[in-house]
Design an enzyme around this catalytic site. Structure first.
Site, PDB file in Angstrom:
ATOM      1  N   LEU A  42      40.253  42.904  33.889  1.00 21.86           N
ATOM      2  CA  LEU A  42      40.983  43.838  33.028  1.00 21.86           C
ATOM      3  C   LEU A  42      40.104  44.999  32.568  1.00 21.86           C
ATOM      4  O   LEU A  42      40.622  46.007  32.088  1.00 21.86           O
ATOM      5  CB  LEU A  42      41.535  43.097  31.807  1.00 21.86           C
ATOM      6  CG  LEU A  42      42.733  42.181  32.079  1.00 21.86           C
ATOM      7  CD1 LEU A  42      43.102  41.412  30.823  1.00 21.86           C
ATOM      8  CD2 LEU A  42      43.919  42.971  32.595  1.00 21.86           C
TER       9      LEU A  42
ATOM     10  N   HIS B 126      43.175  36.802  37.518  1.00 15.38           N
ATOM     11  CA  HIS B 126      42.816  38.189  37.825  1.00 15.38           C
ATOM     12  C   HIS B 126      43.984  38.968  38.425  1.00 15.38           C
ATOM     13  O   HIS B 126      44.360  40.037  37.935  1.00 15.38           O
ATOM     14  CB  HIS B 126      41.643  38.236  38.807  1.00 15.38           C
ATOM     15  CG  HIS B 126      40.390  37.606  38.312  1.00 15.38           C
ATOM     16  ND1 HIS B 126      40.039  37.592  36.984  1.00 15.38           N
ATOM     17  CD2 HIS B 126      39.380  36.968  38.964  1.00 15.38           C
ATOM     18  CE1 HIS B 126      38.877  36.980  36.842  1.00 15.38           C
ATOM     19  NE2 HIS B 126      38.460  36.586  38.025  1.00 15.38           N
TER      20      HIS B 126
ATOM     21  N   ASP C 237      41.400  30.133  40.956  1.00 15.16           N
ATOM     22  CA  ASP C 237      40.188  30.929  40.782  1.00 15.16           C
ATOM     23  C   ASP C 237      40.483  32.420  40.660  1.00 15.16           C
ATOM     24  O   ASP C 237      39.804  33.129  39.916  1.00 15.16           O
ATOM     25  CB  ASP C 237      39.243  30.684  41.970  1.00 15.16           C
ATOM     26  CG  ASP C 237      37.835  31.176  41.703  1.00 15.16           C
ATOM     27  OD1 ASP C 237      37.323  30.942  40.601  1.00 15.16           O
ATOM     28  OD2 ASP C 237      37.252  31.812  42.597  1.00 15.16           O
TER      29      ASP C 237
END
Length: 788
Positions: A467, A527, A522
C-alpha cells in the site's frame, strides 16, 4: 527560514552603504542529515528576492578532496541548493563569482592554488576575510574541515590555523566521510565580520564545552519556544543583534601573541574569544517525547527492513527531535544480543552501511539507539523496559510506538504486556503489526479479538507494504484527480481487469514458511487484493483515512467468494526437491500440494463492475519479476470503421520501473500507409521525469505515517476479515484430503498451460491464448510490452 532571513538582512544592510561585493563564505558541514539541513538553508537564501546577487561573491570555505562521488563535494552541495534556487528564479549567477578549490590538482597544489586565488579576491575587494560565513559544528568540536584530532598532533598545525596569514590548509579526518580535505584556516574565519554556526544532533556536548566557560548552563531546549519555526534561536541574536565574545579583552584583537600560538582549543572556542558568532539550532519539541520500540530487533525483518527504514528517516531529518529508538529481543533466543553494541555489530551494521556508509551518520544513529533485553515469559523484563522508556521521556509527554517485528503467535502476549506493564501515564500508544494477519477467517477473527481486547482500532497499524509503494499511492490520484477517468473505469468500457504478480525466484531459503501458507495467502489475499480495492473503489467522501478505508471495505463486501472452477493452481518443477519440503513431506506422510502459482477469476456485484472478470495471477519462479495492474477495454466491433483491432489498455506497472501508460491505436506512418491502417502505440505517463533524489522505501513511508498518526495506508480489521471471506472456501478446498494436484510448470516460464486456458475461457471468448499463437516462449525486450 529564520537563518536565511538573517543572512538576507546582513547582505541588505551591507549594501545600504556601499556597492562593493558582499563575500559570503559557505561550508558544507559533515554527515548526510546535517548536509541536507545546510542545503535547505542555502536554497532558502537563494529564494530571497531582495538580494542583488550581482554584488555577491560566494567563497567555499572547505572542500572534500579525492572523492569519486560528486554528491560528496561541497561545491555540488552549493550548486544544487543556493545556485539552483537562483537559476529557478531566472537569476544568472556567473561561475566566476563562485570561488572553489581546483581538486584536479594534487592535494598540496590545490591548497596553495586556492590560497592564492582567495587572497587575490580579498585584496581586490579591500578586505581580509568574508563578511559572513556559515559552518557546522561537528560532534568532535570540528568546524568546517578543521578537525581537533588533526591539529592536536602538531603545534605547527595549530600555528598555521591561527597565524597572521589567511591561507588554505590540507587537513585529514578519520571520523567523517572523505578523509582528505582542504579548508581555510581559523584566521580567515576570525577575520570575518560575522559567523553563523549550525548545531545538530550529536553536537550538543561540543557546544556545551565551548559555551559553559562563560555562560549559564545550556540545554537543547534553551530559548524561546516557537513550535512553528524550524530553527531555535534561544541565545541567538535576532537580525541586527550580536552575541558577545567570551573574553572582552581579546574581542577586537587583530594580533596574535606567542601565548595564543601554544593554546590548543576547539575551533569555535578560539573564534568566540575573538569575535561575534551566531548559533542556530534545529527547533526541539519542548513538550513531547517519542520512544520508538522495536520488538524482535534481532530478527531478519528488523535488520533488513525495519531498522534500515528508520535509519533513512533519521537521515532525511523527518523523525521527531526528541526521539529514542529502543531495540528489544529475547536474549534466551538470540544469545549473542546483550547490549546496544551487540545489536549494531552483530545485526544492523551491514544493512545500515548499505543505506549510508558515512561514519558520522552511523555514529549519530547509534547514539540514538538503545537495547533492552525483553522476554515475554518474564514480566520483570517488560517492567524494566517501561522504566527505561519513562527515563527517556525526561518528564515530557511520553508517546510510544511499538513495532512488533515478531512471529504472529507472539502478538497477543506482546499487546497484553504492553497494556498491562508498559503503558505510559500520558501520551499516545501506537502498535505496528506485521502480516500475516491470521491464516484463515477464523484465525484472523481470533487475532483481531486478541488485539482489540487491549487496543482500540485507531491504535493498531497493520502493515501491508504494498500500500506504500509509490505507484500504488498514485492510483487514487490517477482515478479521482482526473475527472475524465470517471466513466472510463466502468463495465460499459472495461472488458476485464488483470492484476499480475510475478517473481523470478523460487522459495529456496523460506520453503518451510512458504509451504504453510502458499501463494494465495502469501500474496493474493493481502497485497493484490488491497491493490484491487484501490482500482475498483468508488470516490471516497474525503481523503480522510476512514473515508478511504470505508470505500475499500465496500468493494470487498461486494466481491463474490472464489469458486474452485474459477481457479487454477500450480507448483514449479523441483519444489519437492527442496530439503525443507522433503522434511515436511516426511512428517506429513504425503507430498506437499502447496501452490507456488495461482490464477483466480473474481467478480464484483455492483453497478460499476457487474460481470467484468477480474483476473488475479501470482506465481514464483516465473520468467520475470513484475507487478502490473491493467484495465483491458472493450474492442470495437470487427465490422467497425478500422476493422478488427487489438484492445486498448491502461496499465499501472508497480515494479520494476514504475510507470503508467495507455496502449492505444494510431495511424501507421509512412508515404504508402492507407487511411485505415493503424498500429498499436503507447501514451506513456513518465512519472520519473520530475523525481528528485531517491524515493522513500515503502517501509519508510509506513513508519513515517505511524509517527504522524496517519492511517490511510494501513489495513483495518474489517478489511482483513472480508479478504479472508473471499478466499477462505477456496483455501479449505485446496487443503482438503481430496484436493486436486497442482499443475506443474517449468521454472522460468509463464506458468501452467491450464492457467491460460482458464483466462481464455473466462475472458477472451474463445480467442486462442498466446502460447497457441506461437507467443508463449517469446522474449519481450521491454517489460512494458510484455503480456501478463
Amino acid at each position: 527560514e529564520r537563518v536565511s532571513y538573517y543572512i538576507e538582512q546582513k547582505i541588505l544592510k551591507f549594501h545600504e552603504t556601499t556597492k562593493k561585493n558582499f563575500i559570503l563564505g559557505l561550508s558544507g558541514t559533515n554527515g548526510k542529515a546535517r548536509r541536507e539541513r545546510a542545503k535547505e538553508v542555502f536554497a532558502s537564501v537563494g529564494k530571497r528576492e531582495s538580494i542583488d546577487w550581482n554584488f555577491v561573491r560566494i567563497l567555499l570555505l572547505d572542500e572534500r578532496f579525492g572523492t569519486t562521488d560528486v554528491e560528496d563535494s561541497n561545491k555540488n552541495l552549493v550548486e544544487n541548493s543556493l545556485l539552483k534556487a537562483l537559476e529557478e528564479r531566472g537569476v544568472k549567477f556567473p561561475k566566476a563569482h563562485f570561488l572553489t578549490p581546483n581538486t584536479n590538482l594534487s592535494w598540496e597544489d590545490c591548497a596553495a592554488d586556492y590560497t592564492r586565488r582567495m587572497q587575490e579576491l580579498f585584496e581586490e575587494e579591500g578586505v581580509d576575510g568574508p563578511m559572513l560565513f556559515t559552518a557546522g559544528l561537528g560532534s568532535d568540536g570540528s568546524l568546517a574541515s578543521i578537525f581537533p584530532a588533526w591539529y592536536n598532533k602538531s603545534d605547527d598545525r595549530w600555528k598555521d590555523l591561527i597565524g597572521g596569514e589567511v591561507k588554505v590548509l590540507c587537513t585529514e579526518t578519520k571520523d567523517f566521510e572523505v578523509s582528505k580535505r582542504v579548508t581555510v584556516n581559523l584566521r580567515c574565519l576570525r577575520n570575518a565580520e560575522q559567523g553563523i554556526i549550525f548545531l545538530g544532533a550529536g553536537t550538543e556536548d561540543a557546544w556545551q564545552q565551548v559555551y559553559s566557560t562563560s555562560h549559564a548552563p545550556w540545554s537543547p531546549n534553551h530559548g524561546e519556544e516557537s513550535p512553528s519555526d524550524d530553527v531555535s534561536f534561544g541565545s541567538i541574536p535576532r537580525p541586527g543583534e550580536e552575541m558577545q565574545a567570551k573574553k572582552m579583552a581579546w574581542r577586537f584583537s587583530k594580533t596574535t601573541t606567542e601565548e595564543d600560538l601554544t593554546m590548543l582549543q576547539l575551533p569555535l572556542e578560539y573564534l568566540m574569544e575573538h569575535k561575534y558568532v551566531m548559533v542556530a539550532q534545529v527547533q526541539r519539541d519542548v513538550k513531547n517525547h517519542l520512544n520508538l520500540v522495536v520488538f524482535g530487533a534481532g530478527g531478519d525483518l528488523a535488520k533488513k527492513k525495519t531498522f534500515p527504514s528508520i535509519f533513512q528517516l533519521h537521515l532525511s531529518r523527518v523523525l521527531p527531535s526528541n526521539l529514542e529508538i529502543v531495540g528489544c529481543d529475547d536474549p534466551t533466543y538470540h544469545t549473542d544480543l546483550k547490549s546496544q553494541e551487540d545489536l549494531m555489530t552483530h545485526r544492523l551494521m551491514p544493512y545500515l552501511q548499505k543505506e549510508c556508509s558515512k561514519p558520522s551518520d552511523l555514529r549519530d544513529f547509534s547514539d540514538n539507539l538503545q537495547f533492552v533485553p525483553v522476554n515475554f515469559a518474564d514480566v520483570e523484563t517488560v517492567r524494566t523496559l517501561h522504566k527505561q522508556l519513562q527515563a527517556n521521556a525526561k518528564g515530557l509527554t511520553d508517546n510510544r510506538i511499538f513495532y512488533l517485528a515478531l512471529p504472529p503467535f507472539l502478538f497477543a502476549s506482546a499487546v497484553k504486556l504492553i497494556r498491562e506493564e508498559c503503558w505510559p501515564a500520558d501520551g499516545y500508544v501506537r502498535v505496528i503489526v506485521e502480516k500475516p494477519f491470521g491464516r484463515d477467517l477464523q484465525s484472523a477473527q481470533k487475532l483481531g479479538a486478541e488485539l482489540s481486547a487491549y487496543l482500540k482500532e485507531p491504535q493498531i497499524f497493520r502493515i501491508d507494504h504494498y500500500l506504500a509503494k509509490n505507484m500504488v499511492l498514485n492510483i487514487l490520484t490517477l482515478r479521482f484527480a482526473n475527472r475524465e477517468f470517471g466513466r472510463l473505469f466502468h463495465a460499459d468500457n472495461v472488458a476485464n481487469i488483470r492484476i499480475t504478480f510475478k517473481e523470478d525466484i523460487n522459495v529456496a531459503g523460506r520453503a518451510g514458511y512458504f509451504d504453510g501458507y502458499g501463494i494465495i495467502r502469501d500474496v493474493m489475499q493481502n497485497h493484490l487484493l488491497q491493490l484491487l480495492t484501490l482500482m475498483l473503489m468508488e470516490a471516497p467522501a474525503s481523503l480522510r483515512p476512514e473515508d478511504v478505508r470505508d470505500e475499500k471495505v465496500k468493494v470487498l463486501k461486494q466481491m463474490r467468494t472464489v469458486k474452485m472452477s474459477d481457479c487454477v493452481v500450480g507448483q514449479y518443477e523441483g519444489y519437492q526437491d527442496d530439503e525443507a519440503i522433503q522434511e515436511i513431506n516426511k512428517k506429513k506422510g504425503y507430498k506437499s500440494k502447496c501452490p507456488t502459482f495461482a490464477v483466480c477469476v473474481l467478480y464484483l456485484d455492483n453497478e460499476r463492475w457487474s460481470n467484468v472478470p477480474i483476473i488475479m495471477k501470482a506465481g514464483k519462479s516465473l520468467e520475470r519479476r513484475s507487478t502490473i495492474a491493467r484495465l483491458q477495454f472493450k474492442k470495437a466491433p470487427s465490422h467497425s470503421l478500422f476493422g478488427d483491432q487489438p484492445q486498448n489498455e491502461l496499465v499501472v506497472r508497480i515494479q520494476p520501473d514504475e510507470a503508467i501508460y495507455y496502449r492505444m491505436l494510431a495511424k501507421t506512418p509512412g508515404l504508402t500507409a492507407k487511411t485505415h491502417e493503424v498500429q498499436r502505440t503507447m501514451l506513456d505517463l513518465d512519472l520519473r521525469k520530475n523525481e528528485v533524489g531517491r524515493l522513500p522505501d515503502a517501509y519508510e513511508k509506513l513508519i513515517h505515517d505511524v509517527v504522524a498518526g496517519e492511517s490511510h495506508n494501513f489495513v483495518r480489521s474489517d478489511e482483513v476479515e472480508e479478504g479472508w471471506r473471499i478466499f477462505d472456501p477456496l483455501l479449505k478446498r485446496l487443503e482438503s484430503p481430496d484436493a486436486p494436484e497442482p499443475e506443474t510448470y517449468v521454472q522460468g516460464t509463464r506458468g501452467p498451460l491450464k492457467a491460460d486456458e482458464l483466462i481464455n475461457n473466462k475472458v477472451t471468448g474463445g480467442i486462442p491464448p498466446l502460447e497457441s499463437r506461437g507467443m508463449r516462449n517469446m522474449t519481450f525486450p521491454d517489460v512494458a510490452e510484455q503480456p501478463s
